[in-house]
Structures are given as C-alpha cells and as structure tokens.
Design a protein around this motif. Structure first.
Motif, PDB file in Angstrom:
ATOM      1  N   SER A  43       0.823  -1.206   0.000  1.00 41.74           N
ATOM      2  CA  SER A  43       0.000   0.000   0.000  1.00 41.74           C
ATOM      3  C   SER A  43       0.863   1.264   0.000  1.00 41.74           C
ATOM      4  O   SER A  43       2.069   1.226   0.250  1.00 41.74           O
ATOM      5  N   ILE A  44       0.215   2.391  -0.222  1.00 42.80           N
ATOM      6  CA  ILE A  44       0.884   3.702  -0.167  1.00 42.80           C
ATOM      7  C   ILE A  44       1.447   3.956   1.231  1.00 42.80           C
ATOM      8  O   ILE A  44       2.570   4.457   1.379  1.00 42.80           O
ATOM      9  N   VAL A  45       0.688   3.590   2.265  1.00 45.15           N
ATOM     10  CA  VAL A  45       1.155   3.784   3.651  1.00 45.15           C
ATOM     11  C   VAL A  45       2.466   3.017   3.866  1.00 45.15           C
ATOM     12  O   VAL A  45       3.425   3.540   4.448  1.00 45.15           O
ATOM     13  N   SER A  46       2.521   1.788   3.380  1.00 41.23           N
ATOM     14  CA  SER A  46       3.732   0.980   3.529  1.00 41.23           C
ATOM     15  C   SER A  46       4.901   1.598   2.767  1.00 41.23           C
ATOM     16  O   SER A  46       6.042   1.550   3.224  1.00 41.23           O
ATOM     17  N   LYS A  47       4.623   2.204   1.618  1.00 36.70           N
ATOM     18  CA  LYS A  47       5.678   2.873   0.849  1.00 36.70           C
ATOM     19  C   LYS A  47       6.237   4.076   1.624  1.00 36.70           C
ATOM     20  O   LYS A  47       7.446   4.311   1.632  1.00 36.70           O
ATOM     21  N   VAL A  48       5.351   4.816   2.273  1.00 38.02           N
ATOM     22  CA  VAL A  48       5.800   5.954   3.091  1.00 38.02           C
ATOM     23  C   VAL A  48       6.652   5.446   4.256  1.00 38.02           C
ATOM     24  O   VAL A  48       7.700   6.032   4.578  1.00 38.02           O
ATOM     25  N   LEU A  49       6.225   4.351   4.870  1.00 35.57           N
ATOM     26  CA  LEU A  49       7.007   3.779   5.974  1.00 35.57           C
ATOM     27  C   LEU A  49       8.373   3.303   5.486  1.00 35.57           C
ATOM     28  O   LEU A  49       9.373   3.462   6.190  1.00 35.57           O
ATOM     29  N   LEU A  50       8.440   2.762   4.275  1.00 34.57           N
ATOM     30  CA  LEU A  50       9.731   2.356   3.712  1.00 34.57           C
ATOM     31  C   LEU A  50      10.653   3.556   3.480  1.00 34.57           C
ATOM     32  O   LEU A  50      11.868   3.458   3.650  1.00 34.57           O
ATOM     33  N   LEU A  51      10.063   4.676   3.113  1.00 35.63           N
ATOM     34  CA  LEU A  51      10.851   5.905   2.960  1.00 35.63           C
ATOM     35  C   LEU A  51      11.436   6.325   4.311  1.00 35.63           C
ATOM     36  O   LEU A  51      12.618   6.717   4.398  1.00 35.63           O
ATOM     37  N   ILE A  52      10.644   6.199   5.368  1.00 36.57           N
ATOM     38  CA  ILE A  52      11.133   6.512   6.724  1.00 36.57           C
ATOM     39  C   ILE A  52      12.230   5.532   7.120  1.00 36.57           C
ATOM     40  O   ILE A  52      13.252   5.923   7.708  1.00 36.57           O
ATOM     41  N   VAL A  53      12.046   4.249   6.796  1.00 40.07           N
ATOM     42  CA  VAL A  53      13.066   3.232   7.090  1.00 40.07           C
ATOM     43  C   VAL A  53      14.386   3.601   6.411  1.00 40.07           C
ATOM     44  O   VAL A  53      15.455   3.548   7.027  1.00 40.07           O
ATOM     45  N   ALA A  54      14.318   3.998   5.146  1.00 39.43           N
ATOM     46  CA  ALA A  54      15.528   4.401   4.418  1.00 39.43           C
ATOM     47  C   ALA A  54      16.206   5.580   5.115  1.00 39.43           C
ATOM     48  O   ALA A  54      17.432   5.599   5.283  1.00 39.43           O
TER      49      ALA A  54
END
Length: 194
Positions: A7-18
């Motif tokens: 999902s989009i939410v998971s993509k945003v969380l991956l950006l935070i992880v990076a």
C-alpha cells in the motif's frame, strides 16, 4: 500467481526506514558507559558505524593496567564495512518502494533480522576477546577475573559498573526493524484479498 503490491502507507514507511538507515550513519550506534568512584562523571565508549569514539584514550590507559588490548578503529574491519551495509539497506528500502511487492519486503525483514543476530554475535566475540585475552605481564592481575563488558545491560567489573546500551543510531536501527515488521504485518495480516 498474483504478486501482491504494498500500500501507499507501507511505501511511506519504507521511505522513513531508508531515512533511519542513512541517519544512523551520522550518530553513535552503541555505547558502553563506565562508572567508578574515581570517575564520578563517568566514561563512555561510543561505537559509530565507522569509528570508535568517546573517552577512548582514557579507557585505553585504564585497560593497559589490567592487560586489555587498546582499542583502535583500524583494528576492526567492521568499521570499514558497516557504512556500506547501512547504505545498502537504505537503497534496498527505496527500491522496495518501486518494486512494491510484499514478499520482497518480507525477505528484506528476514535478512535484516539475520544481520542483527550476526552483528550481536560479532559484538559478543569482540567483548569476549578483549575481556579475556589479557596481557600476563599487566600491572594489575586478579586471578580468575575477566573484564568482558555485557552484550547489553549492566555488569560490575572490579570497581567499575559497565552499562552496554544502544545509542541514538542503535535506536534508529531498532525503529527501522520495527517499521519493517509493521509493514509486513500490515501487508500480510490486514490487507488480505477478499
């Protein structure tokens, strides 16, 4: 077989992880605090991704008396490798945003957890080696005494109390792992196809 997209939410969380992986490169990851009556302000050894910092010279001077080897950044290959490892983790996190496959995120989480286990084993080995392989000609010898600091937590070492705990970078890496777990949980448990 359908490839499930995140999902989009998971993509945003991956950006935070990076961002957490990149940020951890600029702050200490781990610290060993030493407290003793003769050092009421305490001493601290800070482990960064690429160097040893803190009160290294004072700690090396004290360790000399009990026969411990001195600590130098160049003696540890880990400090040459870790910046690239965390940089690669950041790049993988970004690539997963575009790849968007939940199975890829799951494999990344598993790989990161394996890395954490290997890093803990390596850190334990470090501590064991430095705390047990003592110079027999040291000025201070206590029969049967080893000076291995704890992997995590507190340990009394003669008149020094040693605390081994995450520093800012360690908490960032912990947060990155937790966010990856949240993404996997969200994508596998809460986003099941109807």
């Amino acid at each position: 077989m359908k490839k499930y997209k995140i999902s989009i939410v998971s993509k945003v969380l991956l950006l935070i992880v990076a961002a957490l992986f990149v940020g951890s490169l600029f702050v200490p990851m781990w610290q060993i605090q030493l407290e003793a009556p003769q050092y009421p302000e305490g001493l601290v050894l800070q482990l960064h991704a690429n160097k040893i910092g803190g009160d290294v010279d004072i700690i090396n001077g004290l360790n000399h008396y009990i026969g411990m080897a001195t600590l130098h950044t160049e003696n540890f290959i880990e400090f040459s490798v870790l910046p690239y490892v965390f940089g690669a983790f950041a790049v993988i996190s970004l690539l997963l945003i575009f790849n968007a496959k939940r199975k890829a995120v799951l494999w990344f989480l598993i790989s990161y957890m394996l890395f954490i286990v290997l890093a803990a084993v390596d850190f334990y080995r470090w501590n064991y080696d430095y705390g047990h392989n003592l110079n027999p000609d040291a000025a201070i010898k206590v029969p049967g005494m080893a000076y291995q600091p704890p992997l995590i937590g507190y340990k009394q070492l003669l008149n020094f109390g040693a605390y081994s705990i995450p520093d800012t970078g360690g908490w960032m890496l912990t947060a990155a792992g937790l966010l990856l777990f949240v993404i996997v949980l969200k994508e596998y448990k809460f986003n099941k196809e109807k």
